[in-house]
Scaffold this active site. Structure first.
Site, short mmCIF file in Angstrom:
data_model
loop_
_atom_site.label_atom_id
_atom_site.label_comp_id
_atom_site.label_asym_id
_atom_site.label_seq_id
_atom_site.Cartn_x
_atom_site.Cartn_y
_atom_site.Cartn_z
N ASP A 13 0.56 -1.14 -0.04
CA ASP A 13 -0.08 0.00 -0.06
C ASP A 13 0.88 1.33 0.06
O ASP A 13 0.40 2.42 0.59
CB ASP A 13 -1.23 0.08 1.38
CG ASP A 13 -1.73 -1.18 1.28
OD1 ASP A 13 -2.34 -1.48 -0.05
OD2 ASP A 13 -2.17 -1.90 2.26
N LYS A 16 2.01 1.98 -5.10
CA LYS A 16 2.45 1.25 -6.34
C LYS A 16 1.48 1.62 -7.53
O LYS A 16 1.89 1.72 -8.78
CB LYS A 16 2.58 -0.30 -6.20
CG LYS A 16 3.67 -0.68 -4.95
CD LYS A 16 3.63 -2.19 -4.83
CE LYS A 16 2.20 -2.54 -4.33
NZ LYS A 16 2.15 -2.15 -3.02
N GLY A 40 -4.50 -4.28 -3.80
CA GLY A 40 -5.54 -3.45 -3.95
C GLY A 40 -4.91 -1.93 -4.57
O GLY A 40 -4.23 -1.66 -3.47
N HIS A 41 -4.85 -1.67 -5.83
CA HIS A 41 -3.98 -0.79 -6.15
C HIS A 41 -4.83 0.51 -6.56
O HIS A 41 -5.69 0.16 -7.63
CB HIS A 41 -3.23 -1.00 -7.35
CG HIS A 41 -2.08 -2.24 -6.97
ND1 HIS A 41 -1.01 -2.50 -7.78
CD2 HIS A 41 -1.82 -2.60 -5.90
CE1 HIS A 41 -0.35 -3.53 -7.14
NE2 HIS A 41 -0.82 -3.53 -5.84
N GLN A 223 1.86 -6.28 -3.06
CA GLN A 223 2.40 -6.36 -1.90
C GLN A 223 3.70 -5.41 -1.64
O GLN A 223 3.76 -4.49 -2.21
CB GLN A 223 2.68 -7.81 -1.32
CG GLN A 223 1.25 -8.38 -1.10
CD GLN A 223 0.61 -8.98 -2.47
OE1 GLN A 223 1.27 -9.60 -3.26
NE2 GLN A 223 -0.57 -8.65 -2.62
P1 GDP Z 1 -0.61 -0.07 -3.59
O1 GDP Z 1 -1.30 -0.95 -3.21
O2 GDP Z 1 0.89 0.30 -3.43
O3 GDP Z 1 -0.93 0.68 -5.11
O4 GDP Z 1 -1.26 1.49 -2.56
P2 GDP Z 1 -2.95 1.59 -2.32
O5 GDP Z 1 -3.37 2.18 -3.65
O6 GDP Z 1 -3.30 0.54 -1.72
O7 GDP Z 1 -2.69 2.70 -1.27
C1 GDP Z 1 -2.14 4.00 -1.69
C2 GDP Z 1 -3.08 5.15 -1.84
O8 GDP Z 1 -2.64 6.46 -1.43
C3 GDP Z 1 -4.28 5.21 -2.62
O9 GDP Z 1 -5.22 5.63 -2.13
C4 GDP Z 1 -3.56 6.37 -3.41
O10 GDP Z 1 -4.37 7.00 -4.17
C5 GDP Z 1 -2.88 7.11 -2.28
N1 GDP Z 1 -1.74 7.94 -2.92
C6 GDP Z 1 -0.75 7.54 -3.79
N2 GDP Z 1 0.28 8.41 -3.63
C7 GDP Z 1 -0.02 9.44 -3.18
C8 GDP Z 1 0.64 10.95 -2.60
O11 GDP Z 1 1.56 11.22 -2.89
N3 GDP Z 1 -0.13 11.65 -1.62
C9 GDP Z 1 -1.61 11.27 -1.21
N4 GDP Z 1 -2.21 11.67 -0.38
N5 GDP Z 1 -2.19 9.90 -1.49
C10 GDP Z 1 -1.42 9.40 -2.39
P1 IMO Z 2 -1.06 -4.27 -2.18
O1 IMO Z 2 -0.49 -4.66 -3.64
C1 IMO Z 2 -0.88 -4.78 2.11
C2 IMO Z 2 -1.02 -8.88 3.66
C3 IMO Z 2 -2.32 -9.38 4.49
C4 IMO Z 2 -1.82 -10.14 5.33
C5 IMO Z 2 -0.56 -10.90 4.61
C6 IMO Z 2 -1.06 -12.24 4.00
O2 IMO Z 2 -2.10 -3.45 -2.29
O3 IMO Z 2 0.33 -3.50 -1.44
P2 IMO Z 2 -2.62 -13.02 2.01
O4 IMO Z 2 -4.05 -12.65 1.64
O5 IMO Z 2 -1.69 -12.31 0.95
O6 IMO Z 2 -2.29 -14.33 2.33
O7 IMO Z 2 -2.48 -12.12 3.42
O8 IMO Z 2 -0.28 -10.06 3.55
N1 IMO Z 2 -1.29 -8.42 2.31
C7 IMO Z 2 -1.17 -6.91 1.90
N2 IMO Z 2 -0.95 -5.68 2.84
N3 IMO Z 2 -0.97 -4.49 0.87
C8 IMO Z 2 -1.34 -5.63 0.02
O9 IMO Z 2 -1.29 -5.79 -1.45
C9 IMO Z 2 -1.39 -6.87 0.41
N4 IMO Z 2 -1.79 -8.18 0.04
C10 IMO Z 2 -1.52 -8.80 1.16
O10 IMO Z 2 -2.99 -8.13 4.96
O11 IMO Z 2 -1.23 -9.45 6.31
MG MG Z 3 -2.74 -1.57 -1.76
#
Ligand code: GDP
Ligand code: IMO
Ligand code: MG
Length: 429
Positions: A13, A16, A40-41, A223
């Site tokens: 999170d 990415k 979850g991206h 991840q």
């Molecule tokens: P990922 O799993 O690595 O793709 O990240 P997630 O989407 O799960 O979580 C990152 C969150 O931060 C998302 O809601 C993005 O829209 C948000 N985000 C990414 N870069 C920035 C930033 O520079 N500033 C802010 N405020 N939000 C950001």
């Molecule tokens: P993105 O790509 C954050 C965590 C779960 C749990 C562990 C194992 O959005 O960064 P799993 O279902 O993979 O067997 O769970 O990994 N986990 C993540 N945490 N971002 C993710 O993906 C994750 N995918 C799995 O919360 O701790």
């Molecule tokens: Mg994510």
């Protein structure tokens, strides 16, 4: 002819999805190489908000060919739903390619994941419950179902029969659940065959040919480094190699073709699920980061655990992934703090430790040693160059860069794709 890897430097999170989307215009292919719909991206483009779980974020960029590589585990129902959802939002989904070697998540994997977690009680990992772990267990145990099996009903039936011998014993005798019937699984999987067939191909061949032709391939990780099965905080990890090494195995592109490895690094730390987290905050500052940063899971909606930046983790990410660049995200979330603590080392059993401890028990009782950096109060979301950032924000970035061991080439100052400061070109060239 570069292949570039983009991975999470912390516990996932990090942003990415946004970084991949930003690079979309400069690349020809975007490939997911491990994990599945546990990811979850989030990608925000103007007033549109996309949440991608299984598909590479590059699918949102016109002209990019999105690829699901051999290292990914695919839930076919989720795949179809995600494709339909994107098509309804006007996204071109016609170019998607899926490796015939990718493994399939079946409903029994999802059941085993969820029930297995319940049986672990307090020791639960806090998985996303998407069947990821059990599907990789079957892959390594050579009991997995691959995408290519869906096009041969007789082979598929044999493989499902083989897999269910063990699985039904586990479900019935250990978990007290109903047995799963071979025919019901086979029927379920075959129902996707026709729609799936045109997308399925030898993705390793396509990607290597593209590289031969001088095209650019971006490998988008799910991840993060500390969730990697080998290099993460085992057993509180996911079941795949989420660090850069996984990109070659999970795509069929050799390591010598990779010219850049970009680590996505949040300006503070978050984690979802169980496991050690030295800088975790349980006070109003944790709440500050969670509410300012919108730190709620995209996949499960769970609150993310929040804490200050941890420099030994960033340094570890540099080492494990051989990083060429960091993309520092969410710097804007720290606006408004007088002081920003950064963990510069740990105290473990009275000793100062600068590196991530190799022993997991040590990491469990590592206490962060903090250094305070002066904060800033100005709104930075409109800054487009490094020089426009307040001096204290610049100094914070430079300090993180110094401690982390890799140059910070881009800085996120807001959710939108455009809310990004590029200091150096991010192509790893
Ligand atoms: P990922 O799993 O690595 O793709 O990240 P997630 O989407 O799960 O979580 C990152 C969150 O931060 C998302 O809601 C993005 O829209 C948000 N985000 C990414 N870069 C920035 C930033 O520079 N500033 C802010 N405020 N939000 C950001
Ligand atoms: P993105 O790509 C954050 C965590 C779960 C749990 C562990 C194992 O959005 O960064 P799993 O279902 O993979 O067997 O769970 O990994 N986990 C993540 N945490 N971002 C993710 O993906 C994750 N995918 C799995 O919360 O701790
Ligand atoms: Mg994510």
């Amino acid at each position: 002819m570069p292949a570039i890897v983009l991975i999470g430097a912390q516990w996932g999170d990090e942003g990415k999805g946004k970084a991949t989307d930003l690079l979309g215009d400069q690349v020809d292919y975007v490939v997911r190489f491990q994990g599945g719909n546990n990811a979850g991206h989030t990608v925000v483009v103007g007033d549109k908000n996309f949440a991608l779980h299984l598909l590479p974020s590059g699918i949102l960029t016109p002209g990019v060919t999105p690829v699901i590589g051999n290292g990914v585990v695919v839930d076919l129902e989720v795949l179809m739903e995600e494709l339909d959802g994107l098509a309804a939002q006007g996204v071109d989904i016609s170019k998607l390619k899926i490796s015939s070697n990718a493994h399939v998540i079946t409903p029994y994997h999802v059941t085993v994941d969820k029930v297995g977690e319940r049986f672990l009680g307090k020791k639960a990992i806090g998985t996303t419950g998407r069947g990821i772990g059990p599907t990789y267990i079957d892959k390594i145990g050579r009991l997995g179902i691959r995408i290519q099996d869906l096009f041969d009903p007789s082979i598929l039936t044999q493989k499902v029969e083989g897999a269910l011998v063990q699985k039904n014993d586990l479900l019935v005798k250990v978990y007290n659940r109903a047995a799963v019937r071979v025919e019901e699984v086979v029927e379920h999987l075959l129902s996707f065959g026709e729609r799936l067939k045109p997308m399925v191909t030898d993705t390793s061949l396509i990607l290597n040919q593209a590289l031969d032709e001088g095209k650019t391939v971006l490998l988008e990780g799910g991840q993060g480094t500390l969730l990697d099965i080998d290099h993460g905080t085992y057993p509180f990890v996911t079941s795949s190699n989420a660090s850069a090494g996984g990109a070659t195995v999970g795509s069929g592109i050799g390591p010598t073709r990779i010219t850049g490895v970009i680590g996505i690094l949040k300006a503070y730390t978050t984690r979802v699920g169980s496991g050690p987290f030295p800088t975790e905050l349980f006070d109003e500052w944790g709440e500050f980061l969670r509410s300012n940063g919108g730190e709620f899971g995209v996949t499960t909606g769970r609150e993310r655990r929040c804490g200050w930046f941890d420099a030994p983790i960033a340094k570890y990410a540099t080492r494990i992934n051989g990083l060429t660049d960091f993309f520092l995200t969410k710097l804007d979330v720290l606006t408004g703090l007088d002081q920003i603590p950064v963990c510069v080392a740990y105290e473990i059993d009275g000793q100062r430790v600068e590196e991530l401890p190799a022993n997991q028990s040590d990491f469990h009782h590592a206490k962060p040693i903090y250094e305070n950096f002066p904060g800033w109060h100005e709104d930075i979301t409109g800054c487009t160059t490094f020089e426009e950032l307040p001096k204290n924000a610049q100094d914070y970035v430079l300090a993180l860069e110094r401690m982390s061991g890799t140059r910070i080439s881009a800085i996120g100052v807001g959710q939108d794709r455009n809310a990004t400061i590029v200091r150096y070109p991010l192509t790893g060239a």
